[in-house]
Design a protein around this motif. Structure first.
Motif, short mmCIF file in Angstrom:
data_model
loop_
_atom_site.label_atom_id
_atom_site.label_comp_id
_atom_site.label_asym_id
_atom_site.label_seq_id
_atom_site.Cartn_x
_atom_site.Cartn_y
_atom_site.Cartn_z
N ASP A 209 7.64 2.99 10.74
CA ASP A 209 7.89 3.28 9.33
C ASP A 209 6.73 4.09 8.74
O ASP A 209 6.92 5.04 7.98
CB ASP A 209 8.06 1.98 8.53
N THR B 262 7.08 8.33 8.29
CA THR B 262 7.04 8.69 6.87
C THR B 262 5.85 9.60 6.58
O THR B 262 5.97 10.62 5.90
CB THR B 262 6.93 7.42 5.99
N TRP C 174 9.35 5.06 -3.05
CA TRP C 174 9.55 4.45 -1.73
C TRP C 174 10.71 3.48 -1.73
O TRP C 174 10.96 2.79 -2.71
CB TRP C 174 8.28 3.68 -1.30
N ARG C 175 11.37 3.40 -0.56
CA ARG C 175 12.30 2.30 -0.32
C ARG C 175 11.46 1.11 0.15
O ARG C 175 10.60 1.26 1.01
CB ARG C 175 13.30 2.67 0.78
N ARG D 25 0.83 -1.20 0.00
CA ARG D 25 0.00 0.00 0.00
C ARG D 25 0.87 1.25 0.00
O ARG D 25 1.81 1.35 0.79
CB ARG D 25 -0.92 -0.01 1.22
N ARG E 282 7.40 -10.49 12.04
CA ARG E 282 8.79 -10.32 11.59
C ARG E 282 9.44 -9.08 12.24
O ARG E 282 10.56 -9.13 12.73
CB ARG E 282 8.80 -10.20 10.06
N LEU F 119 1.89 4.83 0.96
CA LEU F 119 1.58 5.62 2.16
C LEU F 119 1.01 6.99 1.81
O LEU F 119 0.36 7.63 2.63
CB LEU F 119 2.82 5.79 3.03
N ASN F 120 1.24 7.42 0.59
CA ASN F 120 0.74 8.73 0.21
C ASN F 120 -0.71 8.67 -0.28
O ASN F 120 -1.58 9.31 0.29
CB ASN F 120 1.64 9.36 -0.86
N LEU G 153 3.90 14.09 4.86
CA LEU G 153 3.42 14.03 3.49
C LEU G 153 2.42 15.17 3.27
O LEU G 153 1.81 15.65 4.24
CB LEU G 153 2.76 12.66 3.23
N SER H 57 11.12 -2.82 1.72
CA SER H 57 11.77 -3.96 2.39
C SER H 57 10.83 -5.16 2.25
O SER H 57 9.66 -5.01 1.89
CB SER H 57 12.06 -3.65 3.86
N TRP H 58 11.37 -6.35 2.53
CA TRP H 58 10.60 -7.58 2.30
C TRP H 58 10.39 -8.34 3.59
O TRP H 58 11.35 -8.78 4.22
CB TRP H 58 11.31 -8.44 1.24
N VAL H 59 9.12 -8.49 3.96
CA VAL H 59 8.77 -9.25 5.17
C VAL H 59 9.11 -10.73 4.94
O VAL H 59 9.67 -11.39 5.80
CB VAL H 59 7.26 -9.10 5.48
N PHE I 153 -0.62 15.57 2.51
CA PHE I 153 -1.97 15.54 3.12
C PHE I 153 -1.91 15.60 4.65
O PHE I 153 -2.93 15.73 5.31
CB PHE I 153 -2.75 14.30 2.66
N GLN J 23 6.16 -10.83 0.34
CA GLN J 23 5.47 -9.69 0.94
C GLN J 23 6.35 -8.45 1.09
O GLN J 23 7.15 -8.35 2.02
CB GLN J 23 4.87 -10.09 2.30
N LYS K 234 6.98 -4.32 1.74
CA LYS K 234 6.38 -3.23 2.48
C LYS K 234 7.21 -1.97 2.28
O LYS K 234 8.40 -2.03 1.97
CB LYS K 234 6.25 -3.56 3.97
N VAL K 235 6.57 -0.83 2.49
CA VAL K 235 7.29 0.43 2.40
C VAL K 235 8.11 0.62 3.67
O VAL K 235 7.59 0.52 4.78
CB VAL K 235 6.30 1.60 2.23
N GLN K 236 9.41 0.87 3.49
CA GLN K 236 10.27 1.10 4.66
C GLN K 236 10.35 2.60 4.95
O GLN K 236 10.30 3.04 6.09
CB GLN K 236 11.66 0.53 4.42
N GLY K 237 10.48 3.38 3.89
CA GLY K 237 10.57 4.82 4.07
C GLY K 237 10.65 5.50 2.71
O GLY K 237 10.63 4.83 1.67
N PRO K 238 10.74 6.83 2.71
CA PRO K 238 10.80 7.55 1.44
C PRO K 238 12.13 7.32 0.73
O PRO K 238 13.16 7.15 1.38
CB PRO K 238 10.66 9.01 1.87
#
Lengths: 48, 160, 641
Positions: C246, C250, A32-33, A6, C238, A8-9, C580, A35-37, C582, A41, A43-47
């Motif tokens: 995060d 962010t 986005w950076r 998803r 995990r 984040l923005n 961000l 990472s992998w669960v 918004f 899977q 996921k977004v780690q950060g910008p």
């Protein structure tokens, strides 16, 4: 199997390629950076 | 079908004790970890988890020690106690070199894993694969995989 | 009916106790855990009772399903009148104590009075013993638990204990079990301290009887599998709760330097969840949980080399991180470990320390007040030393240990503006001003500002409205910046979390941060197979309404009303500065907030002042409080040592 996470923005899900480390959301253009669960899977780690 | 074993991978155990809970539930219809045939030795202050369960020894001291022939071996090679015959002398508990033959605080009889007729309940509930019902070949493969992962991790730490 | 569970009523003043069966009728009204705790407390704590006097009552309640092999059912509820808020004090603790209390033969232990000497209560195989604890007084929470295990010769015994913070009656002291399981928020460690009660220990091998074992096993496996296969649960298993960092740093909703900012921005990247992994030993779990969301960590080099502990959680990354302008997991691990041994609430500690730092920045506190300690953002030493001073009540720590309201009498009334609290209860280091549903949740929570009483985490996902309607049974607006319909959303989560706390299962395995997690209807079969009690989803929701309204009434009896249901004033006045697009430049709209509050009260059947209406009380079968604490004089003496 499509791999997605998803944004984040814009809060919409977008597809990510396996092992990709940086991804751009096709809906809003945020980068986005990733990472992998686990192997399936992301996921977004950060910008980026 | 090839013989399988109840294999334990302590490094994957999270200490949730689901195995103890479902073992007592399955065998006695109650929840009581003190009546479980599997125990997780856990000390959160020292930081370890170690599931303890019967290994179904080939030459089983528990069975050999029984004087009333209460033990039998089923088709899965599980050494099982016939509680009709068991006189609760507890010799088998003493004989077990691993301390994984426990004492039921209610019935005072031994508590020993019977492999749930080939479908161990604890394995079904173990979410991390710390308990698995697998063949010797699978067991070796997993052991090698886990220890090589540890080795690779150690090398990575060195590099940092 | 197999539900033959017991409650022990203990009077510490008299050192006597009586054990009673818990009537099944009470179960059908309140379930157990949190619900039943508040039935006992609502009826027995006089409204004018001082929380730290012998009039206060401490209720410990294992959930109806605690000890079950599903959904993280290892939880216990600890409740009393809170010394922070003067209203509902309510802590939900994971770990191992809840199930162990059941094996000791009890579902509930209700404690009143005050012991003349330090004592601990031992619950063992259906009996209550009161033992001297002079030799345990002064020990940290870990030492205490180890000493009790040794003393009673049971290495599987579990205890809920207090540390130095509870002994010193720091108003946000915790009750603790294991390394880090916290009966947190609410200051119930101080209540135990005020009763001279160092610990409650549980040991034993009493069967927990089950109505339908075969179906319970089958269904538990199914529902547990669903709960742990969500994306949320897999990520949690995990990375633990730091995964939330995060998202929040962010996006821009993590309180930074005492909420002057809503994210540290790039500076905060060292605290990303993935960076905690290098300290990881393995993930461990509470009893009955297959998600295993907690880290066992080890610091392998540097000045803290050798430190092995559990955690830290997301909240600690706020408390010892962004809140005080520090972005270093190692420091967070260290602060987290210290607080757990002191037995103090990490969230409240972080929010209190961050407040003191801002007061220092603004000149309300000077070096003269701190004995030369420079409360400057990013000063690690000052953070830990101030925390220690609070726990030991030294110098300025003695003032801060009393909570915001009393401390502001010392620093100046206007300093309360900078304290992130509602009902005097310190908030988690989250910044809710851009998210109206979250803001309403912290404002209306019966235990004061808190995220675990009603937070609709999934609001942030902006899910499709047809899906939302399916979940909530009402039309809900998808946009999380909206105010309309969010009162209903918060109401629904209040009910859900009440049921979860009453059953003794984990909030992370219900609809909190995943829409796919189990909810009301999924608990119906679990309750039936476990206890034989058949309830519909509708009846479950009604139990939750009853339980929640009783908590609300307890607060009303203690002087609370609409005036106490507002988020920090800062959220209405100051816009967010970062995040961000918004999330930037946002603050709460007062007029819209009032309407949202109205909608929330209407949904509950409370009047415009937030007081439950007579017709609502009648519908839920809630009566006026009447003392139900058994007459203990006639009871047999407990064992004493």
């Amino acid at each position: 199997m499509t791999l997605s996470t998803r944004c984040l923005n814009c809060r919409k899900r977008f597809e990510v390629e396996r092992n990709q480390e940086i991804a751009e959301c096709p809906h809003c253009g945020s980068r986005w950076r990733i990472s992998w669960v686990d192997a399936d899977q992301p996921k977004v780690q950060g910008p980026a | 079908m090839e013989e399988r074993m109840l294999a334990v991978f302590p490094e994957l155990c999270t200490g949730c004790r689901d195995c103890e809970i479902v073992c007592s539930l399955k065998h006695f219809g109650v929840i009581n970890p003190e009546r479980s045939r599997i125990r997780v030795l856990r000390d959160v202050f020292e930081g370890f988890e170690l599931p303890l369960v019967c290994l179904q020894c080939e030459d089983a001291p528990c069975m050999n020690s029984c004087r009333v022939e209460a033990f039998y071996v089923d088709e899965r090679n599980a050494k099982i106690i016939d509680f009709e015959k068991c006189i609760a002398c507890r010799r088998c508990i003493i004989a077990c070199p691993f301390g994984v033959n426990f004492l039921d605080p209610v019935t005072k009889k031994p508590l020993k894993c019977d492999l749930c007729s080939g479908d161990p309940e604890c394995v079904k509930f173990c979410s991390t694969g710390a308990l698995r019902y697998i063949t010797a070949e699978e067991y070796n493969r997993e052991k090698i995989k886990l220890s090589s992962e540890k080795y690779i991790e150690a090398i990575k730490q060195e590099e940092r | 009916m197999v539900l033959k569970r017991k409650a022990a009523f203990v009077d510490l003043t008299k050192e006597k106790a009586v054990v009673q069966d818990i009537p099944v009728e009470l179960r059908k009204m309140h379930l157990g855990g949190r619900g039943l705790n508040w039935y006992y407390l609502y009826n027995n704590i006089p409204p004018d009772a001082d929380p730290l006097s012998e009039e206060n009552i401490l209720a410990v309640g294992s959930g109806l399903l605690s000890g079950f092999p599903a959904l993280g059912a290892g939880r216990v509820q600890i409740s009393a009148k809170s010394p922070i808020t003067g209203g509902v004090g309510d802590s939900n603790m994971g770990g191992a104590f809840g199930p162990q209390l059941k094996y000791a033969g009890f579902d509930h232990i209700i404690v009143r009075g005050k012991a003349k000497r330090p004592v601990y209560i031992l619950a063992k195989d259906g009996e209550i013993e009161i033992r001297g604890a002079e030799h345990l007084w002064g020990m940290d929470t870990h030492e205490t638990q180890k000493a009790i295990r040794e003393e009673i010769e049971d290495d599987r015994a579990e205890s809920m204990v207090i540390g130095r913070a509870g002994e010193n009656r720091v108003v946000f002291a915790n009750v603790m079990n294991g390394v880090k399981n916290s009966g947190g928020r609410s200051g119930l460690g101080a209540v135990m301290g005020s009763k001279n009660l160092k610990a409650i220990a549980a040991s034993g091998a009493v069967d927990v009887e089950i109505h339908d074992p075969e179906n319970l096993l089958r269904y538990a496996l199914d529902v547990d599998g669903r709960a742990r296969s969500t994306k949320w649960a897999k990520t949690l298993g995990r990375l633990g709760t730091p995964l939330l960092y995060d998202v929040s740093y962010t996006t821009g909703f993590i309180g930074t330097m005492n909420w002057q900012y809503n994210t540290p921005g790039e500076d905060g990247s060292p605290l990303e969840a993935e960076n905690l992994e290098r300290y990881g030993v393995k993930m461990v779990a509470c009893i009955g949980c297959s998600v295993h969301c907690r880290h066992r960590v080890k610091i392998r080099e540097g000045k803290n080399a050798g430190l092995t502990t559990e955690g830290p959680e997301y909240a600690a990354a706020g408390a010892f991180g962004t809140g005080v302008g520090i972005y270093d997991w190692e420091f967070v691990i260290k602060g987290n470990a210290e607080c757990n041994k002191w037995g103090v609430d990490i969230i409240s500690m972080g929010t209190t320390v961050a407040w003191a730092f801002e007061l220092y920045q603004r000149g309300y506190i000077t070096e003269k007040d701190t004995f030369g300690l420079r409360l400057e953002w990013g000063n690690e030493e000052a953070v830990l030393e101030l925390a220690r001073m609070i726990v030991e009540r030294e110098g300025i720590g003695n003032i801060l240990a009393e909570g915001f309201r009393k401390a502001s009498e010392h620093f100046g009334e206007e300093t309360l503006y900078y304290a992130n609290q509602t009902k005097n209860h310190p908030n988690l280091l989250t910044d809710e001003r851009g998210i109206p549903s979250f803001a309403l949740g912290i404002a209306t929570s019966t235990r004061g500002a808190d995220h675990l009483r009603s937070r609709p985490g999934i609001d942030l996902f902006q899910l499709p409205e047809n899906l939302l309607e399916e979940i909530y049974g009402h039309k809900i607006i998808s946009d999380f910046t909206a105010y309309e319909t969010k009162g209903i959303m918060v109401w629904w989560h209040e009910l859900l979390y009440n049921i979860v706390d009453s059953l003794g299962i984990c909030k992370f395995q219900t609809v909190f941060n995943s829409a796919n997690s189990p909810k009301f209807e999924d608990y119906v079969p679990l309750i039936k197979y476990a206890t034989g009690i058949e309830l519909t989803k509708q009846q479950l929701m009604e139990i939750a309404e009853r339980n929640y309204t009783i908590e609300r009434l307890f607060n009303v009896m203690n002087g609370f009303s609409r005036k106490d249901d507002y988020p920090p004033e800062r959220y209405f006045r100051e816009e967010t500065k970062r995040g961000l697009p918004f999330m930037k430049g946002r603050k709460l709209d007062r007029e819209k907030y009032e309407k949202m509050l109205d909608e929330y009260y209407r949904q509950h059947g409370w009047d415009e002042n937030g007081i439950p209406k007579e017709e609502t009380l009648a519908r839920l079968g809630i009566e006026k409080p009447r003392m139900s604490f058994p007459v203990i004089e006639k009871a047999a003496d407990v064992k004493k040592r």
